[in-house]
Design an enzyme around this catalytic site. Structure first.
Site, PDB file in Angstrom:
ATOM      1  CG  HIS A   9      -1.814  -1.143   1.334  1.00 46.04           C
ATOM      2  ND1 HIS A   9      -3.091  -1.126   0.815  1.00 46.04           N
ATOM      3  CD2 HIS A   9      -1.643  -2.392   1.847  1.00 46.04           C
ATOM      4  CE1 HIS A   9      -3.670  -2.295   1.025  1.00 46.04           C
ATOM      5  NE2 HIS A   9      -2.816  -3.086   1.646  1.00 46.04           N
ATOM      6  CG  LEU A  10       3.374   2.534  -2.814  1.00 48.35           C
ATOM      7  CD1 LEU A  10       3.827   2.741  -4.258  1.00 48.35           C
ATOM      8  CD2 LEU A  10       4.535   2.807  -1.860  1.00 48.35           C
ATOM      9  NE  ARG A  11      -2.387   3.618   3.313  1.00 41.06           N
ATOM     10  CZ  ARG A  11      -3.059   2.506   3.532  1.00 41.06           C
ATOM     11  NH1 ARG A  11      -3.799   1.960   2.594  1.00 41.06           N
ATOM     12  NH2 ARG A  11      -2.983   1.885   4.685  1.00 41.06           N
ATOM     13  CG  ASN A  16      -6.592  -0.253  -0.077  1.00 42.07           C
ATOM     14  OD1 ASN A  16      -5.466  -0.028  -0.547  1.00 42.07           O
ATOM     15  ND2 ASN A  16      -6.770  -0.537   1.197  1.00 42.07           N
ATOM     16  CE  LYS A  21      -6.781  -7.418  -2.017  1.00 41.43           C
ATOM     17  NZ  LYS A  21      -5.683  -7.054  -1.168  1.00 41.43           N
ATOM     18  CG  HIS A  50      -8.721  -8.922   2.458  1.00 40.17           C
ATOM     19  ND1 HIS A  50      -7.829  -8.073   3.061  1.00 40.17           N
ATOM     20  CD2 HIS A  50      -9.442  -9.475   3.469  1.00 40.17           C
ATOM     21  CE1 HIS A  50      -8.013  -8.095   4.379  1.00 40.17           C
ATOM     22  NE2 HIS A  50      -8.998  -8.940   4.643  1.00 40.17           N
ATOM     23  CG  HIS A  96      -3.074 -10.261   3.580  1.00 44.78           C
ATOM     24  ND1 HIS A  96      -4.273 -10.924   3.548  1.00 44.78           N
ATOM     25  CD2 HIS A  96      -3.319  -9.042   3.081  1.00 44.78           C
ATOM     26  CE1 HIS A  96      -5.198 -10.114   3.057  1.00 44.78           C
ATOM     27  NE2 HIS A  96      -4.641  -8.971   2.761  1.00 44.78           N
ATOM     28  CG  LEU A 143      -8.314  -6.198   9.621  1.00 46.08           C
ATOM     29  CD1 LEU A 143      -9.466  -5.334   9.142  1.00 46.08           C
ATOM     30  CD2 LEU A 143      -8.822  -7.351  10.492  1.00 46.08           C
ATOM     31  CG  HIS A 182      -3.395   3.248   8.641  1.00 40.25           C
ATOM     32  ND1 HIS A 182      -4.516   3.667   7.956  1.00 40.25           N
ATOM     33  CD2 HIS A 182      -3.283   1.930   8.387  1.00 40.25           C
ATOM     34  CE1 HIS A 182      -5.053   2.639   7.319  1.00 40.25           C
ATOM     35  NE2 HIS A 182      -4.317   1.561   7.555  1.00 40.25           N
ATOM     36  CB  ALA A 210      -6.702  -2.818  10.041  1.00 41.86           C
TER      37      ALA A 210
END
Ligand code: NCD
Ligand code: ZN
Length: 347
Positions: A16-18, A42, A100, A137, A175, A220, A252, A264
């Site tokens: 996740h790079l945002r 996401n 995804k 996921h 994961h 998660l 985060h 999470a």
């Protein structure tokens, strides 16, 4: 005393790079050690079309500091409105490497995820036809299912039926946190693989809850009991090419983690390689690290492994990783394995 280990430059098959200031802050942490990464879609709003993915890839490349090299491998976020033709076009253009699947409500920013799998069958059939992997996921979201059972129940009630319906679909179970997940991926027929995170190899649920609640270990799927952690370690060092690294490094800001309702996500991009060398050495399997971090992922995604090599060196002096990465969006606490790390990554 010092020992060195040379491996091909690794890749991260779940990251996740945002966006915006957070992207700018965390991207160098990955690009320092990793050549490529599968980029999770996401965002808010999510990356759903080929055009969204192209624009996001451009923003990632614009945020990459001068002198660093990194290749983002883009993904699309599957929604019930996803157009199979758009997915096929983005794949044919070499833009996306996976789609995804987030069950709606399963995790951070998953509100646009899939509620009814039947509604995405045309997309999944198209993906099976063109050989595009589905990253999953793997947790059910029904409120009556205990959070520690959500992965196992997903395998039985969603994943296995889905793979029977569309047997040619390439699936990556992401994961993995349970021995059942490991057994499923290891034993299933057909085209399936699984990623394992750094933190799930190093912590179990006691680390989150014993002696006080540790929000920075909350992610998660949530870490399970120690027997599951041991199963993950065994799979990671097994040399089975179905299992490879996806850090799920998910930044985060501290205020969002250290809260009455904390987000999470574990942020591990910075020290993942030192952590992995530590784990693989503990398991007496340093010779298996290259397969897990640098070879099996590219093979799975039909890409060549990286030519460049990196060297890890074990020194008496521990690596001095900063406890937090300061980003324009706020401070982000780095995953703390709970003990010093002696494997340095040499530049
Ligand atoms: C991820 C995030 O923060 O985007 N969080 C997490 O706990 N892993 C979402 C996800 O991959 O589940
Ligand atoms: Zn993730």
């Amino acid at each position: 005393m010092s020992t060195t280990l040379s491996i091909r430059r690794p890749d991260d098959w779940h990251l996740h790079l945002r966006d915006g200031a957070m992207l700018e802050g965390v991207l160098p942490e990955t690009a320092r050690h990793f050549a490529r990464a599968i980029i999770m879609p996401n965002l808010v709003p999510p990356v759903v079309t080929g055009d969204d993915a192209a624009a996001y890839r451009d923003r990632i490349m614009a945020a990459l500091p001068e002198g660093m090299s990194f290749e983002p491998l883009m993904t699309l976020y599957l929604t019930e409105a996803t157009d199979p033709a758009d997915v096929a076009a983005a794949h044919a253009a070499g833009l996306i490497h996976a789609v995804k699947l987030y069950p709606a409500g399963a995790t951070t920013n998953s509100a646009s995820g899939v509620r009814d799998l039947a509604r995405v069958t045309p997309v999944l059939e198209k993906m099976a036809e063109i050989g595009l992997p589905l990253c999953i996921h793997g947790e059910v979201t029904s409120p009556e299912v205990d959070i520690f059972d959500r992965e196992q129940v997903f395998l039985e009630t969603v994943l296995d039926p889905l793979r029977r319906r569309i047997p040619d679909l390439k699936v990556t179970l992401e994961h993995i946190t349970t021995s059942q997940g490991i057994d499923y991926v290891a034993g299933a027929s057909g085209d399936i693989a699984g990623t394992i995170t750094t933190h799930h190899l190093m912590i179990n649920r006691n680390h989150i809850l014993v002696g006080g609640i540790r929000p920075h270990y909350y992610c998660l799927p949530v870490a399970k009991r120690s027997t599951h952690q041991q199963a993950l370690r065994k799979a990671a060092i097994s040399g089975n090419p179905r299992f490879f690294l996806g850090t799920d490094s998910a930044p985060h800001t501290d205020p969002n983690k250290e809260s009455a309702c904390g987000c999470a996500g574990v942020f591990s991009a910075t020290n993942t390689l030192s952590c992995l060398a530590h784990v693989f050495e503990e398991e007496g399997a340093l010779d298996k690290l290259e397969g897990f971090a640098s070879l099996f992922g590219p093979a799975r995604y039909g890409l060549p492994p990286n030519d460049v090599r990196i060297t890890l060196e074990k020194r008496d002096t521990p690596v001095a990783y900063p406890p937090k990465v300061e980003t324009g969006a706020g401070p982000v606490t780095l995953f703390d394995p709970g003990h010093p790390l002696h494997w340095h990554v040499l530049d």
